[in-house]
Scaffold this motif. Structure first.
Motif, PDB file in Angstrom:
ATOM      1  N   UNK A   1       0.896  -1.120  -0.029  1.00 42.36           N
ATOM      2  CA  UNK A   1       0.203   0.056  -0.085  1.00 42.36           C
ATOM      3  C   UNK A   1       0.790   1.424   0.033  1.00 42.36           C
ATOM      4  N   UNK A   2       0.225   2.402  -0.318  1.00 36.02           N
ATOM      5  CA  UNK A   2       1.103   3.706  -0.426  1.00 36.02           C
ATOM      6  C   UNK A   2       0.057   4.625   0.515  1.00 36.02           C
ATOM      7  N   UNK A   3       0.607   5.112   1.537  1.00 38.45           N
ATOM      8  CA  UNK A   3       0.031   5.988   2.540  1.00 38.45           C
ATOM      9  C   UNK A   3       0.496   7.079   2.711  1.00 38.45           C
ATOM     10  N   UNK A   4      -0.224   8.335   2.638  1.00 38.01           N
ATOM     11  CA  UNK A   4       0.277   9.729   2.547  1.00 38.01           C
ATOM     12  C   UNK A   4      -0.630  10.283   3.947  1.00 38.01           C
ATOM     13  N   UNK A   5       0.154  11.049   4.874  1.00 34.89           N
ATOM     14  CA  UNK A   5      -0.402  11.832   5.753  1.00 34.89           C
ATOM     15  C   UNK A   5       0.087  12.986   6.007  1.00 34.89           C
ATOM     16  N   UNK A   6      -0.766  13.830   5.760  1.00 33.53           N
ATOM     17  CA  UNK A   6      -0.428  15.492   5.867  1.00 33.53           C
ATOM     18  C   UNK A   6      -0.863  15.929   7.289  1.00 33.53           C
ATOM     19  N   UNK A   7      -0.159  16.633   7.889  1.00 32.39           N
ATOM     20  CA  UNK A   7      -0.172  17.221   9.370  1.00 32.39           C
ATOM     21  C   UNK A   7       0.170  18.765   8.985  1.00 32.39           C
ATOM     22  N   UNK A   8      -1.085  19.669   9.023  1.00 28.36           N
ATOM     23  CA  UNK A   8      -1.218  20.791   9.207  1.00 28.36           C
ATOM     24  C   UNK A   8      -1.557  21.554  10.598  1.00 28.36           C
ATOM     25  N   UNK A   9      -1.516  22.603  10.608  1.00 28.06           N
ATOM     26  CA  UNK A   9      -1.672  23.670  11.817  1.00 28.06           C
ATOM     27  C   UNK A   9      -0.950  24.920  11.950  1.00 28.06           C
ATOM     28  N   UNK A  10      -1.199  25.478  12.819  1.00 22.66           N
ATOM     29  CA  UNK A  10      -0.700  26.904  13.426  1.00 22.66           C
ATOM     30  C   UNK A  10       0.819  26.447  13.908  1.00 22.66           C
ATOM     31  N   UNK A  11       1.540  27.362  14.059  1.00 22.46           N
ATOM     32  CA  UNK A  11       2.899  26.939  14.764  1.00 22.46           C
ATOM     33  C   UNK A  11       2.706  26.842  16.153  1.00 22.46           C
ATOM     34  N   UNK A  12       3.270  25.763  16.750  1.00 12.98           N
ATOM     35  CA  UNK A  12       3.071  25.008  18.198  1.00 12.98           C
ATOM     36  C   UNK A  12       1.786  24.390  18.435  1.00 12.98           C
ATOM     37  N   UNK A  13       1.192  23.896  17.366  1.00  8.61           N
ATOM     38  CA  UNK A  13      -0.147  23.210  17.459  1.00  8.61           C
ATOM     39  C   UNK A  13       0.228  21.918  17.978  1.00  8.61           C
ATOM     40  N   UNK A  14       1.187  21.306  17.860  1.00  8.52           N
ATOM     41  CA  UNK A  14       1.590  19.959  18.246  1.00  8.52           C
ATOM     42  C   UNK A  14       1.753  18.692  17.389  1.00  8.52           C
ATOM     43  N   UNK A  15       1.686  19.240  15.773  1.00  9.02           N
ATOM     44  CA  UNK A  15       2.138  18.381  14.758  1.00  9.02           C
ATOM     45  C   UNK A  15       3.309  17.449  15.089  1.00  9.02           C
ATOM     46  N   UNK A  16       4.334  18.122  15.412  1.00  7.64           N
ATOM     47  CA  UNK A  16       5.589  17.378  15.515  1.00  7.64           C
ATOM     48  C   UNK A  16       5.578  16.395  16.497  1.00  7.64           C
ATOM     49  N   UNK A  17       4.863  16.586  17.685  1.00 12.68           N
ATOM     50  CA  UNK A  17       4.670  15.562  18.677  1.00 12.68           C
ATOM     51  C   UNK A  17       4.113  14.566  18.231  1.00 12.68           C
ATOM     52  N   UNK A  18       2.951  14.617  17.478  1.00 11.98           N
ATOM     53  CA  UNK A  18       2.207  13.345  17.194  1.00 11.98           C
ATOM     54  C   UNK A  18       2.901  12.776  16.095  1.00 11.98           C
ATOM     55  N   UNK A  19       3.635  13.406  15.066  1.00 13.87           N
ATOM     56  CA  UNK A  19       4.408  12.679  14.367  1.00 13.87           C
ATOM     57  C   UNK A  19       5.345  11.988  15.239  1.00 13.87           C
ATOM     58  N   UNK A  20       6.067  12.411  16.041  1.00 15.42           N
ATOM     59  CA  UNK A  20       7.245  11.802  16.785  1.00 15.42           C
ATOM     60  C   UNK A  20       6.523  10.355  17.264  1.00 15.42           C
ATOM     61  N   UNK A  21       5.308  10.439  17.861  1.00  8.84           N
ATOM     62  CA  UNK A  21       4.916   9.144  18.534  1.00  8.84           C
ATOM     63  C   UNK A  21       4.410   8.221  17.665  1.00  8.84           C
ATOM     64  N   UNK A  22       3.890   8.612  16.368  1.00  4.16           N
ATOM     65  CA  UNK A  22       3.726   7.679  15.264  1.00  4.16           C
ATOM     66  C   UNK A  22       4.809   6.976  14.742  1.00  4.16           C
ATOM     67  N   UNK A  23       5.986   7.705  14.406  1.00  5.06           N
ATOM     68  CA  UNK A  23       7.049   7.006  14.009  1.00  5.06           C
ATOM     69  C   UNK A  23       8.081   6.475  15.282  1.00  5.06           C
TER      70      UNK A  23
END
Length: 309
Positions: free
Chosen positions: A82-104
């Protein structure tokens, strides 16, 4: 003012203390397995005061469970190509990086990778707008997480004046067709917007200003984005309205509570891809082969890292 940040009347001191504890939580998540977790956090009442009403033990338990499901999802994606693409958007400091860190965190980086593109080069500015993103799309059996994506044009580029009105309008004419084309090609596309309040972003920016370990996260662009909060709000509303399509809908993650946002996002992502267990043969460790004439070569002591701890 009391020296105890937990009981301090100064809101900033309490927030700094909560942020320090949250950073401790991040380290625990990275270092501890489930068996050691309970013993280490048992009885630490102060450490549970992180500003969230979600009990830390419940949070850790659910995070580890969801990460186990992410491993199953990864195996399924690889097995079924399969080919999976997930986009993470939001304001600065919204927590995108924290979620990405937990996924990976517990996934194979050869299968699941993060694409966090810098500002485009002069050459890239002359290309088709989507061109530099296409090269990061997955092959069969891969997952790509975009930490910000082609929606930069609908957000920061629009608000900061980095694109013309004509380029902005062309983006919206193209993006829905571009995403439909990706989906037709077999890519599973999931889009998340992380939503925080004005007050919460203010607090998180203050935390970064006062935390030497996080000051690197702040840039002049972040400071300007704070000033232009309302401009970003309007840009976000237009983006969601004009690019929410059946083939690739937007999903909004309420992200004021970081821990709940992480769990909710991962839980939702797991529901976007039907997956199952991949049957694998039992693994047997082979017998170690010994050679009587083998002698280990000595190593010079000066090349060893000093045992400072």
């Amino acid at each position: 003012m009391t020296d105890d940040p937990i009981h301090s009347s100064d809101p900033l001191s309490r927030q700094l203390h909560a942020e320090m504890l949250d950073s401790l939580d991040e380290e625990l998540e990275m270092e501890l397995d489930d068996q050691r977790l309970e013993a280490l956090i048992a009885g630490t009442a102060a450490a549970r005061q992180t500003g969230s009403d979600l009990d830390r033990r419940i949070y850790f338990r659910e995070l580890l469970r969801l990460q186990g499901e992410l491993v199953k999802l990864q195996d399924w994606v690889q097995h079924r190509k399969l080919k999976l693409v997930v986009l993470f958007e939001g304001r600065d400091a919204a927590g995108k990086g924290g979620v990405i860190k937990r996924i990976t965190q517990r996934l194979n980086p050869r299968i699941c990778r993060v694409a966090a593109l810098p500002a485009p080069s002069e050459r890239e500015r002359s290309q088709w707008y989507f061109q530099r993103y296409v090269s990061h799309l997955p092959a069969g059996g891969e997952i790509v997480l975009f930490d910000r994506s082609w929606y930069n044009r609908a957000g920061v580029e629009k608000v900061m004046g980095f694109c013309t009105d004509a380029e902005y309008e062309e983006f919206f004419r193209s993006v829905t067709e571009f995403e439909r084309m990706l989906v037709r090609s077999g890519i599973i596309l999931v889009k998340y917007w992380f939503s925080i309040t004005d007050d919460e972003q203010q607090k998180r920016f203050l935390m970064r200003i006062h935390d030497p370990l996080k000051q690197w996260k702040l840039s002049p662009m972040d400071m300007e984005s704070r000033r232009r909060w309302e401009h970003y709000t309007r840009a976000k509303e237009i983006m969601l309205e004009r690019s929410h399509i059946a083939e690739a809908p937007w999903w909004i993650v309420e992200a004021v509570d970081k821990k709940r946002a992480r769990l909710n996002c991962i839980h939702h992502l797991l529901g976007q891809v039907p997956y199952g267990e991949v049957d694998r043969p039992a693994i047997a460790l082979p017998e170690r082969v010994y050679h009587p004439d083998y002698l280990r070569a000595p190593q010079a002591k000066e090349i060893f890292v000093p045992a400072a701890y």
